[in-house]
Scaffold this active site. Structure first.
Site, PDB file in Angstrom:
ATOM      1  N   ARG A  67      12.787   3.641   2.324  1.00 10.91           N
ATOM      2  CA  ARG A  67      11.794   2.614   2.646  1.00 10.91           C
ATOM      3  C   ARG A  67      12.046   2.002   4.017  1.00 10.91           C
ATOM      4  NH1 ARG A  67      12.198  -1.547  -1.988  1.00 10.91           N
ATOM      5  NH2 ARG A  67      14.368  -1.074  -1.582  1.00 10.91           N
ATOM      6  N   SER A  94       8.913  -5.434  -1.449  1.00 10.52           N
ATOM      7  CA  SER A  94       9.320  -4.166  -2.059  1.00 10.52           C
ATOM      8  C   SER A  94       8.878  -2.964  -1.234  1.00 10.52           C
ATOM      9  CB  SER A  94       8.785  -4.059  -3.492  1.00 10.52           C
ATOM     10  OG  SER A  94       7.386  -4.171  -3.512  1.00 10.52           O
ATOM     11  N   GLU A 127      -4.895  -3.629  -7.801  1.00 13.55           N
ATOM     12  CA  GLU A 127      -4.781  -2.280  -7.214  1.00 13.55           C
ATOM     13  C   GLU A 127      -6.125  -1.591  -6.977  1.00 13.55           C
ATOM     14  OE1 GLU A 127      -2.833  -3.375  -9.716  1.00 13.55           O
ATOM     15  OE2 GLU A 127      -1.049  -3.660  -8.485  1.00 13.55           O
ATOM     16  N   PHE A 133       1.883   1.815 -10.088  1.00 11.94           N
ATOM     17  CA  PHE A 133       0.671   0.986 -10.157  1.00 11.94           C
ATOM     18  C   PHE A 133      -0.396   1.513  -9.193  1.00 11.94           C
ATOM     19  CE2 PHE A 133       4.463  -1.848 -10.754  1.00 11.94           C
ATOM     20  CZ  PHE A 133       4.508  -1.645 -12.122  1.00 11.94           C
ATOM     21  N   ARG A 164      13.090   5.577  -3.008  1.00 13.25           N
ATOM     22  CA  ARG A 164      13.875   4.354  -2.951  1.00 13.25           C
ATOM     23  C   ARG A 164      15.329   4.664  -3.332  1.00 13.25           C
ATOM     24  NH1 ARG A 164      12.211  -1.068  -4.890  1.00 13.25           N
ATOM     25  NH2 ARG A 164      14.034  -2.309  -5.432  1.00 13.25           N
TER      26      ARG A 164
END
Lengths: 295, 317
Positions: B13, B40, B61, B86, B170
């Site tokens: 990330r 995040s 979303e 999501f 991640r």
């Protein structure tokens, strides 16, 4: 398949009529918008008769809204559908594609002869609009509750550029049952999208029954108001009232126009009857409908 | 311990966020959209540098992806940054209709995919995303394996003009991409040549495939290791060469086995040049509680698990 080509002669006529509508006074505007709406309604009947498919009731309820938008409100150039500073028009209720196609063809976005291919195999004119094939379509709709979110993106994009073009999205009333619209309604208000106008074709019927008997929308105006929108309510078959309601925001908030309409408008035996959501008329009914629309 | 196991590891990330900011400095069309995921998605720096160009729609979303499609219509290049489960699960119809079918140049960046959220459980795992997005036409699917590929993916997706889905790891991974490696559709990266068995691995499983190859090499087994940053469109030539030139193929991915890399490779192999295969991933179960490393080992997505699959393939075909 690439985008359908523009039709230069109808495009020229469109520019002339739109000019008369915008500068010729109320009487001229009303007469022109009425004339074009009748032509569009006649095309819709013919297209659905030929295709033996379509959503005739909603097509007829949204016709006056579409014609008012394109002839009296939007700044678009049918010969340059990707002109960067054009106003964006999104038909969220994509099942009323016949009404949109007929309006776009009248404006010269493509040849009116193409309307005869509506839903035929390999036609550009799918049952729901496809921007890759049909000029004047900004995003592919059909699944409900998609138009308003996309329209908020167009409006944010214009704001980021400090551009003056605006975005108009036309939604069905039944589709307001989709939660995505309320996500977008919150975001539009939070982002201060004064350059966004949503029009609700409030014909009070959805596919299977009345909206209020299915999943109640009222108090609709209060709901939009509480989401931070400027709310206007209007007769959705009164072109001049629609034109006035489609002016820019007075308050700096996004604008919603609740256009009260009649499903099946213009054909007496279809008006406000749930079964005409997507029923196909018989040849006798087509004849009767066209006779009524000739008056 | 092999040399690889002693290497430093990276959360991709950071590379993603650095490259996106670098790109945004060069191209004012670049905008970032997120769903309350500034932290995040590692976008704090982007927000400080480009406050107007980060649009946070909150926890919404469908609006997230629809709005991005509208921004593309307005001439922007939107990078949608949201947790992968999501983004793909909640907004799949927007991904299909507003982005892919509408040919909107939107870059969908699925953050923390696979089982990166370990202990948070299956609601937060994104093992279905590859199956879902692979099923959508006109959408490139890119799974970077390390920070280098993450940076290349950001650059490629911005330049391509096509809709794409980037799966940004991640779970910390070591650098695996050689200096001269290609990064383009239909191009696998040959990490190690070999002629007994081919292992095709993506994302977090890539370094584990190399470790497995090391161990098998000590047993005299020669393993070809391919990394496949583009799952769609797939490098058919490399897959079919592996099917022809080695005795079988093992695929490894941090995703369900229903519809991801393994399914894509298997369809190509069985159609063109049938060969024995083993498909490593999460079987059709919801993961038990555990951190990411535990869960990967639990499902055999480890160097040992990959080596065992290779041995099985050699023994039983």
């Amino acid at each position: 398949m690439t985008l359908l080509p523009a039709a230069p002669r109808p495009a020229r006529e469109y520019r002339q009529v739109a000019e008369r509508v915008r500068t010729g006074g109320d009487q001229t505007a009303a007469a022109e918008l009425n004339r074009i709406s009748t032509e569009v309604r006649r095309s819709i009947i013919t297209m659905i008769e030929r295709a033996k498919l379509g959503h005739i009731g909603g097509d007829l309820s949204v016709t006056d809204i579409l014609v008012t938008c394109f002839y009296a409100v939007l700044s678009v150039d049918p010969e340059q559908p990707d002109w960067e500073r054009r106003d964006r028009f999104v038909l969220s209720k994509g099942h009323c594609a016949a009404a949109l196609y007929s309006t776009l063809a009248h404006c010269g976005f493509f040849d009116t002869g193409e309307l005869a291919t509506f839903m035929a195999p390999l036609s550009a004119l799918n049952g729901h609009p496809n921007k890759v094939k049909v000029p004047g379509v900004e995003t592919n709709t059909g699944a409900l509750g998609h138009g308003l979110p996309v329209a908020t993106g167009c409006a944010v994009g214009a704001k980021l550029d400090g551009a003056s073009w605006r975005t108009v999205v036309v939604m069905g009333d039944g589709e307001l049952q989709e939660g995505s619209n309320w996500e977008a309604a919150m975001a539009a208000s939070h982002q201060g999208l004064s350059n966004l106008t949503a029009v609700i074709d409030r014909n009070r019927l959805q596919q299977g029954a009345r909206t209020e008997d299915t999943n109640r929308l009222e108090p609709l105006a209060e709901r939009w108001h509480s989401f931070g929108w400027e709310v206007r309510e209007v007769d959705g078959h009164d072109h001049l009232a629609l034109r006035a309601a489609l002016r820019g925001s007075d308050t700096g908030k996004p604008v919603v126009v609740i256009a009260n309409t009649i499903k099946g408008k213009g054909v007496s035996f279809m008006e406000d009857r749930v079964e005409w959501h997507h029923k196909v008329p018989t040849s006798e009914q087509v004849e009767a409908a066209l006779a009524e629309l000739a008056r | 311990m092999t040399v690889l196991e002693q290497q430093a590891t990276f959360d991709c990330r950071q590379a993603f966020a650095e490259e996106l900011s670098a790109l945004a400095r060069q191209d004012e069309r670049i905008v970032a959209i997120c769903n309350d995921s500034v932290g995040s998605s590692n976008l704090v720096g982007f927000r400080e540098e480009f406050p107007d160009r980060l649009i946070n729609v909150g926890i919404a979303e469908q609006e997230l992806v629809g709005l991005a499609a509208g921004l593309a219509n307005a001439g922007k290049i939107p990078f949608v940054c949201a947790a992968a489960p999501f983004l793909t699960g909640r907004a799949l119809e927007q991904i299909k209709a507003d982005v892919a079918y509408s040919e909107a140049h939107v870059v969908l960046c699925g953050q923390s995919p696979g089982m990166a959220y370990g202990e948070l459980g299956p609601t937060h795992h994104s093992i279905e995303d590859l199956s879902w997005v692979r099923a959508v036409a006109n959408l490139d699917v890119i799974v970077p394996a390390d920070p280098v590929q993450t940076r290349l993916a950001v650059r490629w997706a911005a330049a391509s003009s096509r809709p794409s889905y980037l799966r940004i790891p991640r779970f910390k991974v070591p650098a695996v991409t050689p200096a001269d490696a290609p990064f383009e559709p239909r191009r696998a990266v040959l990490l190690r040549d070999g002629d007994d068995v081919t292992v095709i691995a993506i994302g977090s499983l890539t370094s584990r495939a190399l470790q497995a190859a090391d161990r098998l090499s000590e047993e005299g087994v020669s393993v070809r290791v391919l990394n496949m940053p583009f799952i769609e469109p797939l490098d058919l030539d490399s897959v079919l060469a592996a099917a022809r030139e080695t005795r079988g193929i093992v695929t490894a991915e941090e995703a369900t086995i229903s519809g991801g890399l393994g399914a894509a490779v298997a369809a190509a192999v069985v159609t063109n040049h049938p060969a024995p295969m083993r498909i490593l991933g999460v079987p059709r179960v919801f993961a038990p509680t555990g951190d990411t490393a535990f869960l990967l080992d639990h499902f055999g997505l480890s160097a040992d698990g990959i080596a065992e699959a290779v041995r099985s393939l050699l023994s039983h075909g």
